[in-house]
Design an enzyme around this catalytic site. Structure first.
Site, PDB file in Angstrom:
ATOM      1  N   HIS A 292      24.891  32.934   6.503  1.00  0.00           N
ATOM      2  CA  HIS A 292      23.528  32.447   6.300  1.00  0.00           C
ATOM      3  C   HIS A 292      22.661  32.882   7.478  1.00  0.00           C
ATOM      4  CE1 HIS A 292      20.213  29.626   5.749  1.00  0.00           C
ATOM      5  NE2 HIS A 292      20.542  29.698   4.463  1.00  0.00           N
TER       6      HIS A 292
ATOM      7  N   GLU B 184      18.952  36.932   0.975  1.00  0.00           N
ATOM      8  CA  GLU B 184      18.018  35.953   1.536  1.00  0.00           C
ATOM      9  C   GLU B 184      17.201  36.612   2.640  1.00  0.00           C
ATOM     10  OE1 GLU B 184      19.409  31.631   0.709  1.00  0.00           O
ATOM     11  OE2 GLU B 184      19.969  32.270   2.717  1.00  0.00           O
TER      12      GLU B 184
END
Ligand SMILES: O=C(CO)COP(=O)(O)O
Length: 718
Positions: free
Chosen positions: A14, A84
């Site tokens: 992430h 992302e």
């Protein structure tokens, strides 16, 4: 640990781990390998920084990142790639559908090239970064966007719409509900069977498609003649989103059921709490009602005992009232009934009843003590020289005096007349003494303690029995009653000292009955409360007599009521600040001071030394330093004698004399301020306070015992 809590999926790589925790591509690759080897499924995130996008390095960055992941994957069915873009996460800025599609397409291409075409088409590439209800529909339309990784919006109700983003095709455009048996029109638009049936109802041959307005012929079999879109029906039935929705709905249902239970429990708890509160309040109310009853009964009983005691002694000694030392009696009773003990009393009525019984026993003892004490006074009036008797006032003996051997005329004083009374030549049989009239409502309970007079001759008498101060004009005319029972402002609980200040103000000290700290309040000449002058915040002392010093300072005699405090004289300024406290030092230590007055910057204090059976006037300088003592006299002749008559003093401002009253000898001695005796006068017993008018003509005696108990006597021209 992740598996232990039942998780099947982990998010790795992430942006926060990459950019804040500085996890490298290699480390993320290792983590992917480890998670997969442990049987976990992986959502592997990749994405470029804003600076990288602006530098045109997006493809380079995401290719490098996906390679580090792909190098560690053997079973792609357990991996989802999440694109992302860092600049779009938690910022509210979303990649446009085109930007997302472009990168997704490149990633799928990378997989095709570097892994296999099959893996490229079967691997889900999802998009994350400010996905919400508004943008999800458009993003979902892109061919390479297989789903979303949702952050902030997953915590909001709009999440359901995001889940439904791909379900748009499954909604009937007419009823806006999920298709039930979708029918295909010739123009290829779908409408659910139910809606179509309703539409055809109004037509015979043809109708317009509600979406594109194309003319559609109606088949002979009506609705049944339109083919069913089996593909769409199956898609809806088998849709994973539908499954998710159903799970969400189920979870929501469970939650709302649990919420109902929690609310019910909360409601029950509240009702129970309120009910318990009500019950406790009822119990408190009941206890206090009972307590008030008990107190009322005891009050009545004590009052009637005191009444019968007074009546009995009155009969025994008609002219010479019982020497009921009400001050002592009060102290005894109040010592036993303290309001602050009220909670203990409520808890333990037995204990309270015992205390009441103690008080009763104390009453009985006192009555014995007083009957033993009331020997006939030898002297009623024994004034010397040509001093003129002005007034004599007593509760039941107003007005007239009779002399030995003369018949009474009108209502006469029946007194044990002194053989020396004849020497007082102004006294003639039937001489009327102008009296301070005690108004009828206050007569019965009238219990004077202190007296004060101002320059104009107005008289103020503190009356503990009526919880007030009675105010008279110079001529003895009743003007006003000040106070009334209570501890609120302007009320008086146990008025003790009283004095006049300048500007017609009257200062009244209130003792510390029932645990209220002592205070001094000011009233105007009409009896209206003006302000609180002095207030003790600790219930350390009882204020007794007060007098006025320089600049309206208050000189207050303080009797300790708490262990650890000494008797003393305190001086307060007009703002209520204590400016001086004296009489506690080794030299000239005050033992039971009764009153203090200021003359020519010297404080004169009448003091009682019970232990050595003597009383005297002690003198202190303006800073409270002890200077000298004078006027020493005995307190009582016989140590077995119960009664003692403390000394009280007054100041004759006009003649600069200190007047000291000695109860034992029923004498008023007039001293020069240096302590030399000037003259003396015989007078009554039982004086508790006295005052001299500004013009030095009269002084007033306030008696609680002696020949005229509970009376105010204006005795003679001085
Ligand atoms: O980082 C994300 C999910 O892991 C995206 O978060 P937001 O949807 O709040 O931008």
């Amino acid at each position: 640990m992740i598996k232990d809590i039942g998780c099947e999926w982990v998010i790795l790589g992430h942006s926060e781990r990459r950019n804040i925790f500085k996890e490298t591509d290699e480390l993320i690759g290792e983590k992917v390998a480890h998670a997969l080897s442990e049987g976990l499924k992986v959502i592997a995130c990749i994405g470029e920084l804003l600076s990288e996008r602006e530098a045109g390095k997006t493809t380079e960055v995401v290719s490098r990142q996906i390679k580090a992941i792909a190098d560690n994957v053997s079973d792609w069915s357990k991996v989802v790639i999440a694109y992302e873009p860092v600049w779009a996460i938690g910022t509210g800025v979303t990649a446009t559908p085109q930007q997302a599609q472009e990168v997704h397409h490149q990633l799928r291409g990378w997989l095709k090239e570097n892994v296999s075409a099959a893996i490229a088409s079967s691997t889900r590439i999802i998009y994350g970064g400010s996905v919400n209800a508004k943008n999800c529909q458009e993003l979902a339309k892109e061919g390479d966007v297989d789903g979303f990784l949702v952050g902030g919006a997953s915590l909001k109700p709009e999440f359901v719409q995001i889940v439904n983003a791909r379900l748009k095709e499954s909604i009937c455009p007419i009823c806006l509900e999920e298709y039930v048996e979708p029918k295909v029109l010739p123009c290829l638009h779908n409408i659910c069977k139910k809606c179509l049936k309703e539409m055809l109802h109004r037509h015979t041959q043809t109708f317009h498609c509600p979406i594109c307005r194309a003319v559609c012929p109606i088949p002979e079999r009506g609705v049944a003649g339109f083919p069913t879109n089996d593909y769409l029906a199956r898609l809806i039935r088998e849709s994973p989103a539908k499954k998710v929705i159903q799970e969400i709905k189920k979870a929501l249902k469970e939650c709302s059921e649990k919420l109902v239970i929690v609310r019910r429990i909360q409601d029950e708890a509240r009702i129970d709490l309120e009910r318990q509160g009500e019950m406790i309040k009822e119990k408190i109310h009941e206890d206090f009602e009972n307590l008030v009853d008990v107190l009322r009964k005891q009050e009545e009983q004590l009052c009637s005992e005191v009444d019968s005691l007074v009546e009995k002694e009155e009969k025994k000694h008609p002219a010479c009232f019982l020497s009921l030392q009400t001050e002592t009696l009060l102290t005894h009773i109040e010592g036993r009934i303290k309001l602050r003990d009220i909670l203990d009393i409520a808890n333990d009525k037995e204990h309270f009843m015992n205390r009441i019984r103690d008080a009763n026993v104390a009453c009985t003892k006192l009555s014995h003590l007083h009957s033993a004490e009331t020997e006939k006074p030898k002297t009623l009036f024994k004034f010397i020289g040509n001093k003129e008797v002005l007034q004599c006032v007593s509760g039941n003996m107003f007005g007239l005096v009779t002399l030995k051997g003369h018949e009474p005329s009108n209502t006469l004083i029946q007194s044990p007349v002194s053989e020396n009374l004849q020497s007082l030549d102004v006294l003639k049989p039937g001489t009327r003494f102008h009296s301070l009239d005690i108004p009828q409502p206050f007569k019965k309970r009238f219990q004077p303690f202190a007296v004060a007079m101002n320059d104009e001759g107005s008289i103020a008498v503190s009356d503990q029995g009526n919880h007030s101060v009675l105010l008279y004009s110079k001529g003895g005319e009743f003007l006003a009653r000040i106070g009334g029972r209570g501890s609120s402002q302007g009320s008086l609980e146990s008025p003790t000292g009283v004095t006049f200040l300048s500007r017609h103000l009257i200062a009244i000290a209130d003792g510390c009955l029932f645990g209220n700290p002592a205070r001094i309040q000011a009233f105007d000449s009409s009896g209206r409360f003006t302000r609180c002058l002095v207030k003790l915040y600790v219930n350390s002392h009882w204020f007794t007599r007060v007098s006025v010093g320089n600049n309206d300072q208050l000189i207050v005699t303080c009797t300790p009521v708490m262990p650890g405090y000494d008797a003393c004289i305190k001086v307060f300024n007009t703002s209520g600040d204590e400016v001086l406290c004296f009489g506690t030092g080794l030299s000239g230590k005050l033992l039971h001071p009764t009153k203090a007055v200021l003359h020519n910057n010297e404080y004169f204090v009448s003091d009682v030394d019970k232990k050595n059976n003597r009383c005297m006037v002690s003198v202190f300088d303006q800073h409270g330093k002890y200077l000298r003592a004078f006027g020493e006299c005995m307190l009582k002749k016989d140590p077995n004698e119960h009664a003692f008559y403390p000394l009280v003093i007054a100041l004759d401002v006009a003649d600069f004399r200190v007047l000291a009253y000695s109860g034992l000898y029923r004498l008023v001695r007039c001293y020069f301020p240096n302590g030399a005796l000037d003259s003396y006068y015989n007078t009554l017993g039982g004086v508790t306070d006295m005052a001299v008018t500004g013009d030095g003509r009269v002084f007033v005696v306030c008696g609680g015992a002696g020949e005229f108990p509970h009376s105010v006597q204006v005795i003679f021209h001085y």
